[in-house]
Motif scaffolding. Structure first.
Motif, PDB file in Angstrom:
ATOM      1  N   TYR A 356      22.876  24.870 -19.038  1.00 55.09           N
ATOM      2  CA  TYR A 356      22.913  23.442 -18.723  1.00 55.09           C
ATOM      3  C   TYR A 356      21.485  22.904 -18.675  1.00 55.09           C
ATOM      4  CZ  TYR A 356      23.731  19.189 -15.918  1.00 55.09           C
ATOM      5  OH  TYR A 356      23.767  17.898 -15.451  1.00 55.09           O
ATOM      6  N   SER A 357      21.325  21.649 -19.009  1.00 54.61           N
ATOM      7  CA  SER A 357      20.011  21.012 -18.966  1.00 54.61           C
ATOM      8  C   SER A 357      19.271  21.355 -17.678  1.00 54.61           C
ATOM      9  CB  SER A 357      20.162  19.482 -19.047  1.00 54.61           C
ATOM     10  OG  SER A 357      20.376  19.046 -20.362  1.00 54.61           O
ATOM     11  N   GLY A 358      18.075  21.917 -17.816  1.00 51.50           N
ATOM     12  CA  GLY A 358      17.250  22.247 -16.669  1.00 51.50           C
ATOM     13  C   GLY A 358      17.450  23.642 -16.132  1.00 51.50           C
ATOM     14  N   GLN A 359      18.523  24.299 -16.518  1.00 52.01           N
ATOM     15  CA  GLN A 359      18.770  25.660 -16.029  1.00 52.01           C
ATOM     16  C   GLN A 359      17.627  26.586 -16.416  1.00 52.01           C
ATOM     17  OE1 GLN A 359      22.643  27.193 -17.075  1.00 52.01           O
ATOM     18  NE2 GLN A 359      22.195  29.263 -16.370  1.00 52.01           N
ATOM     19  N   GLU A 360      17.088  26.380 -17.630  1.00 51.83           N
ATOM     20  CA  GLU A 360      16.010  27.225 -18.115  1.00 51.83           C
ATOM     21  C   GLU A 360      14.670  26.885 -17.470  1.00 51.83           C
ATOM     22  OE1 GLU A 360      15.963  23.840 -21.209  1.00 51.83           O
ATOM     23  OE2 GLU A 360      17.238  24.614 -19.592  1.00 51.83           O
ATOM     24  N   ALA A 361      14.647  25.871 -16.603  1.00 51.56           N
ATOM     25  CA  ALA A 361      13.429  25.538 -15.860  1.00 51.56           C
ATOM     26  C   ALA A 361      13.631  25.772 -14.363  1.00 51.56           C
ATOM     27  CB  ALA A 361      13.027  24.087 -16.109  1.00 51.56           C
TER      28      ALA A 361
END
Length: 483
Positions: A356-361
């Motif tokens: 999900y958007s932002g999960q990788e941050a």
């Protein structure tokens, strides 16, 4: 759609849906309106083959950048390509209803016009350019599709009120599904709100042939005009007859190879869809993280899921999405110190992984759903590298591919219910995973042919003996063997 609308797998009247569908069809539709879709109309098989080693990435346009536009998000495409995102699932991009709007910006899922874009995001041309660049980078774009309700100020409310569910039709549904009277709520002209607590949307009647045809034409628009590659179907089985999806697939699959993802958890959806939500697995992992279930329960879930769905179904395995983040909590809130272990589990143990958007941050806040709430991309914990490595492992190891293209999950007997140990093998490639899914140190013994001696963990590079292994709390190990 969002969790407050009830997750499909947990819905109290889910098991009675088919019976009620037959009754409602008799009440609301002409039998001659249902077309013969043919035995193979539903599946765009070539895309299923292409997607075997792919990861889905959910895009929240509003929150992804400070601007919240297609053009601003487009700048992230090279980074997402490097991350290993293959299929971009973009949350609804259409204009949002203003009547009874929730919050300052409204819900993506209250759609005012199916064939135009939300001006806050940009123009149709902007969206086309986004799709074109994604294609140029070797990625695919699927659009979140909301088929069973619209905003109250959608033009159909005035022009085609027959497209909507009436209170009399809902009475048939409610009576036969055991739904409480206050589940539905009338508003003006006898039309219905989808659920009594979601008063910004009106329920469509997809048992009506004309409604189905209008919806299919709107879906066709995005394929022919924007060259999208498929659909993520919102609440795909809730008061939506399966024959609608059969008709849609029969009409749209000939246009190009499409990928179909259902937000629903029933085997019948795979008559049309390539992938479906494994809601049960998501919520079971949350219970394991809280100590309310064990690793052995995960093995049992996967065993039963394979028995019900077969190996051909792509089952979405995730630890967050827009629903979970906004309404249930961040990954850390729900998984605590076990967050990383469950992330690795979602990429390796079973199914098709999703981000999900932002999960990788390392997204560390619940994003507001109806208002602007920009994601921070500072990534202080270097989760970009972590998820990039997981995507690489998925792509490079055939044993981890989805459906029949990957290895069947096999439970390794480790003698400890708190430890999840599996082996998957395919095409000479074997992946062995061992996860301590508890907050306490654990000890296991695995003594099987082919697992004797020293094995090297792919993350740390350290060697381990599986016949006598001690694991720290939430420790995970992954071993790769090639013939």
């Amino acid at each position: 759609m969002i969790s407050a609308r009830l997750a499909p797998a947990l819905h109290p009247f889910n098991q009675l849906l088919i019976a009620a569908s037959l009754l409602l069809a008799a009440a609301c539709a002409s039998p001659e309106g249902i077309v013969d879709t043919g035995a193979t109309a539903g599946r765009a098989g070539a895309f299923a083959e292409k997607a075997k080693d792919m990861t889905i990435y959910e895009v929240n346009i509003r929150q992804h950048t400070p601007e919240g536009t297609f053009k601003a998000f487009q700048q992230h495409l090279p980074r997402l390509k490097e991350l290993g995102a293959d299929i971009l699932w973009i949350m609804p991009v259409q204009p949002i209803g203003e009547l009874d709007r929730k919050g300052s910006l409204g819900s993506y899922y209250s759609i005012k016009d199916y064939t135009s874009t939300n001006p806050e995001f940009g123009s149709l041309q902007d969206f086309k350019e986004l799709v074109q660049q994604a294609h140029a980078l070797g990625m695919y774009v699927i659009l979140d599709w909301v088929p069973n309700h619209t905003a109250w100020d959608h033009a159909w409310m005035q022009q085609r009120p027959d497209y909507y569910m009436t209170d009399s039709a809902a009475a048939v549904v409610g009576k036969n599904l055991g739904v409480a009277a206050d589940y539905y709520k009338t508003r003006g002209s006898g039309k219905l709100v989808y659920e009594s607590n979601w008063d910004d949307i009106a329920l469509l009647n997809l048992y009506q042939p004309a409604t189905r045809q209008a919806m299919i034409e709107a879906m066709r628009f995005w394929i022919t005009e924007a060259d999208i590659d498929g659909f993520r179907a919102d609440h795909a089985g809730h008061e939506i007859p399966l024959f609608f999806w059969e008709e849609a697939a029969a009409a749209l699959n000939p246009l190009k190879e499409l990928f179909w993802l259902a937000e629903w958890d029933e085997p019948r959806m795979h008559l049309v869809f390539h992938a479906s939500y494994d809601w049960g697995l998501l919520h079971l992992t949350e219970r394991v993280a809280r100590g309310r279930a064990t690793a052995d329960d995960l093995h049992e879930h996967i065993r039963k899921d394979l028995a019900a769905y077969g190996q051909g179904a792509y089952r979405l395995n995730m630890i967050t999405n827009h629903d979970e983040n906004s309404w249930s909590g961040t990954i850390r809130e729900r998984y605590g110190e076990g967050a990383d272990a469950f992330a690795v589990f979602s990429f390796t143990a079973y199914g098709m992984p999703m981000l999900y958007s932002g999960q990788e941050a390392g997204l560390n806040k619940r994003l507001r759903f109806f208002d602007k709430d920009t994601i921070s991309w500072e990534d202080p914990t270097k989760y970009g590298r972590f998820y990039g490595r997981l995507n690489q492992l998925k792509a490079e190891n055939q044993a981890l591919w989805s459906g029949p293209h990957g290895g069947m999950p096999e439970k390794l007997e480790d003698g400890n219910p708190e430890v999840f140990s599996f082996r998957r093998s395919k095409g000479g490639n074997t992946v062995i995973g061992i996860f301590n899914l508890s907050a306490n140190a654990q000890r296991i013994q695995i003594s099987e042919a082919g697992l004797a001696g020293s094995l090297t963990d792919t993350f740390s590079g350290s060697a381990y003996q599986l016949d006598q292994l001690e694991l720290a709390p939430w420790q995970y190990l992954l071993f790769v063997q090639n013939e």
